[in-house]
Motif scaffolding. Sequence first.
Motif, PDB file in Angstrom:
ATOM      1  N   ALA A   1      44.142  85.192  55.238  1.00 41.77           N
ATOM      2  CA  ALA A   1      43.114  84.580  54.390  1.00 41.77           C
ATOM      3  C   ALA A   1      41.715  84.928  54.914  1.00 41.77           C
ATOM      4  O   ALA A   1      40.809  85.258  54.141  1.00 41.77           O
ATOM      5  CB  ALA A   1      43.311  83.065  54.338  1.00 41.77           C
ATOM      6  N   LEU A   2      41.533  84.864  56.221  1.00 38.73           N
ATOM      7  CA  LEU A   2      40.248  85.211  56.819  1.00 38.73           C
ATOM      8  C   LEU A   2      39.896  86.674  56.552  1.00 38.73           C
ATOM      9  O   LEU A   2      38.747  87.002  56.227  1.00 38.73           O
ATOM     10  CB  LEU A   2      40.272  84.932  58.322  1.00 38.73           C
ATOM     11  CG  LEU A   2      38.996  85.248  59.097  1.00 38.73           C
ATOM     12  CD1 LEU A   2      37.835  84.405  58.583  1.00 38.73           C
ATOM     13  CD2 LEU A   2      39.216  85.016  60.575  1.00 38.73           C
ATOM     14  N   ALA A   3      40.879  87.555  56.665  1.00 41.12           N
ATOM     15  CA  ALA A   3      40.644  88.978  56.403  1.00 41.12           C
ATOM     16  C   ALA A   3      40.211  89.200  54.956  1.00 41.12           C
ATOM     17  O   ALA A   3      39.299  90.000  54.690  1.00 41.12           O
ATOM     18  CB  ALA A   3      41.898  89.788  56.711  1.00 41.12           C
ATOM     19  N   ALA A   4      40.828  88.494  54.022  1.00 42.84           N
ATOM     20  CA  ALA A   4      40.457  88.634  52.615  1.00 42.84           C
ATOM     21  C   ALA A   4      39.019  88.167  52.377  1.00 42.84           C
ATOM     22  O   ALA A   4      38.247  88.821  51.666  1.00 42.84           O
ATOM     23  CB  ALA A   4      41.421  87.851  51.737  1.00 42.84           C
ATOM     24  N   ILE A   5      38.643  87.051  52.981  1.00 48.03           N
ATOM     25  CA  ILE A   5      37.280  86.527  52.828  1.00 48.03           C
ATOM     26  C   ILE A   5      36.264  87.513  53.406  1.00 48.03           C
ATOM     27  O   ILE A   5      35.232  87.803  52.791  1.00 48.03           O
ATOM     28  CB  ILE A   5      37.158  85.147  53.502  1.00 48.03           C
ATOM     29  CG1 ILE A   5      37.969  84.122  52.712  1.00 48.03           C
ATOM     30  CG2 ILE A   5      35.700  84.713  53.605  1.00 48.03           C
ATOM     31  CD1 ILE A   5      38.150  82.793  53.432  1.00 48.03           C
ATOM     32  N   LEU A   6      36.543  88.035  54.595  1.00 47.98           N
ATOM     33  CA  LEU A   6      35.633  88.995  55.220  1.00 47.98           C
ATOM     34  C   LEU A   6      35.527  90.285  54.407  1.00 47.98           C
ATOM     35  O   LEU A   6      34.432  90.858  54.291  1.00 47.98           O
ATOM     36  CB  LEU A   6      36.096  89.303  56.645  1.00 47.98           C
ATOM     37  CG  LEU A   6      35.966  88.161  57.656  1.00 47.98           C
ATOM     38  CD1 LEU A   6      36.599  88.551  58.984  1.00 47.98           C
ATOM     39  CD2 LEU A   6      34.521  87.766  57.842  1.00 47.98           C
TER      40      LEU A   6
END
Length: 133
Positions: free
Chosen positions: A92-97
């Motif tokens: 999820a963090l990778a998608a946001i970044l």
Amino acid sequence: MNQPQSAEPSAADLVKRATEQFSELVREELRLARAEMKDKGKKAGIGGGLYGGAGITAFLALQALVATGIAALALVLPVWASGLIVTAILAALAAILALAGRKKTRSAAPLAPEQAAENVRADIQEIKERAQR
């Protein structure tokens, strides 16, 4: 007999002088554009190297944090569940970044020599105005 020379230059002299001045102006603008692009390229290269170093360091820190998170969750859950939860959070963090990076990249100004281009536009406008006089 010598004819008296007029104080004003002939049309041919004026055209020749204008051509020489225009050529010199174009050369100067090209030198400015080259210098501007060299400076921007150097700054971009250094910035890219720093981003690379920061990325490697952040990746190593993230690996340590992931291991710590899995170990902490493994105190209350099975190890496989702990690993799955941490993996989902990281995805999820990778998608946001990635979305934030895409937005910033699209809004970045072009790496064109803007000052030189503006100077050329101003020079052309000045030449047009003087030609109409």
